[in-house]
Design a protein around this motif. Sequence first.
Motif, PDB file in Angstrom:
ATOM      1  N   SER A 214      67.462  -6.486   4.491  1.00 23.72           N
ATOM      2  CA  SER A 214      66.521  -7.649   4.774  1.00 23.72           C
ATOM      3  C   SER A 214      66.176  -7.527   6.307  1.00 23.72           C
ATOM      4  O   SER A 214      66.807  -6.771   7.444  1.00 23.72           O
ATOM      5  N   ARG A 215      65.373  -8.013   7.134  1.00 23.06           N
ATOM      6  CA  ARG A 215      64.791  -8.235   8.268  1.00 23.06           C
ATOM      7  C   ARG A 215      65.545  -8.784   8.999  1.00 23.06           C
ATOM      8  O   ARG A 215      64.757  -9.690  10.002  1.00 23.06           O
ATOM      9  N   ILE A 216      66.609  -9.847   8.601  1.00 21.41           N
ATOM     10  CA  ILE A 216      66.967 -10.898   9.446  1.00 21.41           C
ATOM     11  C   ILE A 216      68.471 -10.951   9.812  1.00 21.41           C
ATOM     12  O   ILE A 216      69.368  -9.969   9.163  1.00 21.41           O
ATOM     13  N   SER A 217      68.991 -10.760  11.099  1.00 21.41           N
ATOM     14  CA  SER A 217      70.249 -10.547  10.856  1.00 21.41           C
ATOM     15  C   SER A 217      71.436 -11.538  10.516  1.00 21.41           C
ATOM     16  O   SER A 217      70.704 -12.734   9.573  1.00 21.41           O
ATOM     17  N   LYS A 218      72.366 -11.429  10.794  1.00 20.33           N
ATOM     18  CA  LYS A 218      73.392 -11.357   9.746  1.00 20.33           C
ATOM     19  C   LYS A 218      73.388 -13.063  10.313  1.00 20.33           C
ATOM     20  O   LYS A 218      74.116 -13.694   9.147  1.00 20.33           O
ATOM     21  N   LYS A 219      73.861 -13.394  11.449  1.00 18.05           N
ATOM     22  CA  LYS A 219      74.314 -14.762  11.560  1.00 18.05           C
ATOM     23  C   LYS A 219      73.402 -15.840  10.884  1.00 18.05           C
ATOM     24  O   LYS A 219      73.508 -17.067  10.408  1.00 18.05           O
ATOM     25  N   GLU A 220      71.991 -15.512  10.823  1.00 19.20           N
ATOM     26  CA  GLU A 220      70.614 -16.936  10.437  1.00 19.20           C
ATOM     27  C   GLU A 220      71.070 -16.724   9.038  1.00 19.20           C
ATOM     28  O   GLU A 220      71.281 -17.643   8.318  1.00 19.20           O
ATOM     29  N   ILE A 221      71.273 -15.122   8.197  1.00 18.51           N
ATOM     30  CA  ILE A 221      72.191 -15.480   7.238  1.00 18.51           C
ATOM     31  C   ILE A 221      73.215 -16.059   6.522  1.00 18.51           C
ATOM     32  O   ILE A 221      73.136 -17.059   5.556  1.00 18.51           O
ATOM     33  N   GLY A 222      73.724 -16.015   7.299  1.00 18.22           N
ATOM     34  CA  GLY A 222      75.533 -17.362   6.992  1.00 18.22           C
ATOM     35  C   GLY A 222      74.587 -18.686   7.127  1.00 18.22           C
ATOM     36  O   GLY A 222      75.680 -19.288   6.744  1.00 18.22           O
ATOM     37  N   ARG A 223      73.798 -18.622   8.173  1.00 13.83           N
ATOM     38  CA  ARG A 223      73.564 -20.397   8.495  1.00 13.83           C
ATOM     39  C   ARG A 223      73.138 -20.699   7.299  1.00 13.83           C
ATOM     40  O   ARG A 223      72.753 -21.976   6.415  1.00 13.83           O
ATOM     41  N   CYS A 224      71.655 -20.096   6.758  1.00 16.80           N
ATOM     42  CA  CYS A 224      71.154 -20.048   5.394  1.00 16.80           C
ATOM     43  C   CYS A 224      71.678 -20.750   4.058  1.00 16.80           C
ATOM     44  O   CYS A 224      71.924 -21.173   3.479  1.00 16.80           O
ATOM     45  N   PHE A 225      72.925 -19.724   3.987  1.00 17.21           N
ATOM     46  CA  PHE A 225      73.964 -19.620   3.141  1.00 17.21           C
ATOM     47  C   PHE A 225      74.617 -21.292   2.972  1.00 17.21           C
ATOM     48  O   PHE A 225      74.585 -21.642   1.802  1.00 17.21           O
ATOM     49  N   LYS A 226      74.758 -21.573   3.854  1.00 17.43           N
ATOM     50  CA  LYS A 226      75.590 -22.694   4.494  1.00 17.43           C
ATOM     51  C   LYS A 226      74.775 -23.495   4.157  1.00 17.43           C
ATOM     52  O   LYS A 226      74.783 -24.921   3.254  1.00 17.43           O
ATOM     53  N   LEU A 227      73.411 -24.281   4.584  1.00 18.04           N
ATOM     54  CA  LEU A 227      72.837 -25.107   4.212  1.00 18.04           C
ATOM     55  C   LEU A 227      72.331 -25.329   2.747  1.00 18.04           C
ATOM     56  O   LEU A 227      72.344 -26.566   2.215  1.00 18.04           O
ATOM     57  N   ILE A 228      72.234 -23.562   2.230  1.00 18.00           N
ATOM     58  CA  ILE A 228      71.517 -23.730   1.253  1.00 18.00           C
ATOM     59  C   ILE A 228      72.695 -24.349   0.026  1.00 18.00           C
ATOM     60  O   ILE A 228      72.467 -25.221  -1.074  1.00 18.00           O
ATOM     61  N   LEU A 229      74.313 -23.872   0.067  1.00 17.35           N
ATOM     62  CA  LEU A 229      75.265 -24.566  -0.883  1.00 17.35           C
ATOM     63  C   LEU A 229      75.103 -25.916  -0.481  1.00 17.35           C
ATOM     64  O   LEU A 229      76.082 -27.010  -1.934  1.00 17.35           O
TER      65      LEU A 229
END
Length: 346
Positions: A214-229
């Motif tokens: 993807s074109r997204i950083s690891k930190k941003e994916i981790g933040r969205c992961f917690k928000l989605i859960l």
Amino acid sequence: MLVDSYCCKTSSQNCFCNIVCHFQKCLLFLFCKSGDALALPKVQCPNHPDAMLVEDYRAGDMICPECGLVVGDRVIDVGSEWRTFTNEKATKDPSRVGDAQNPLLNGGDLTTMISKGTGAASFDEFGNSKYQNRRTMSSSDRAMLNAFKEITTMADRINLPRNIIDRTNNLFKQVYEQKSLKGRANDAIASACLYIACRQEGVPRTFKEICAVSRISKKEIGRCFKLILKALETSVDLITTGDFMSRFCSNLGLPKQVQMAATYIARKAVEQDLVPGRSPISVAAAAIYMASQASAEKKTQKEIGDIAGVADVTIRQSYRLIYPRAADLFPPDFKFDTPVDKLPQL
């Protein structure tokens, strides 16, 4: 003039009579009176009642193979009509009504897509296209469609099956409709949904693997992961060392014996609490390094780190924690190429 009108009148009467007679024949052919109920008669040859009739699909006739008598005509073909409408004759294209219905989009995606015009009638006097597809698709559907394409592209890059793509699309649709992640990029939400879908389907991928496609950083994916859960009020199973072992060993080209030994080592290390606070990925990488060094198929820390997505220092730190108990971690039936006391001390 009278002769012509008489001929026309006679011709029309004959045509009408022919239609009525044909209609009566069809009714007699389809139905017969049996008591108070209507029953479908058996179509057979009057001269050869036991003969198996042959159906001519092109002409719509049923023919007796013994005498060639046409027993029934205008027979309706109830079979599937698969015709090819593509320019390539070699390919099979049974589609006659466009793409399949997409339940994830509003209206099931039952819209008409207009191709780009090439003639003068397709443009106005200012050179603008008269017909545009944007008018037939809402902005929300267009955003979801772009996200679905991005999800499919990411999944294809890491060879994920179709069921994971479908689960990811459903997760993204739920998040998008709730509008609980406003301000976040759709690509970041799609990447996080793909990570969640992999874990829910039992084939987890690391954040680095998702980040690589993807074109997204690891930190941003981790933040969205917690928000989605939190937004969906869902959960994912905890990842273990066994979730990555078979894939890492397969990518390294290690034999089955080494994979089983590495799985056994990692499980024993976790059970004996030798690696507290270490991530399952780093423990799996250290177990693979130890098992490979004890076998004939030796792999370096850098080779394992490139596949597992962890640094060499991380592998060394986890390896140092399990090395003192190495003799107790190997399975009893393991065939050593290098004894335990000769393993590298990092």
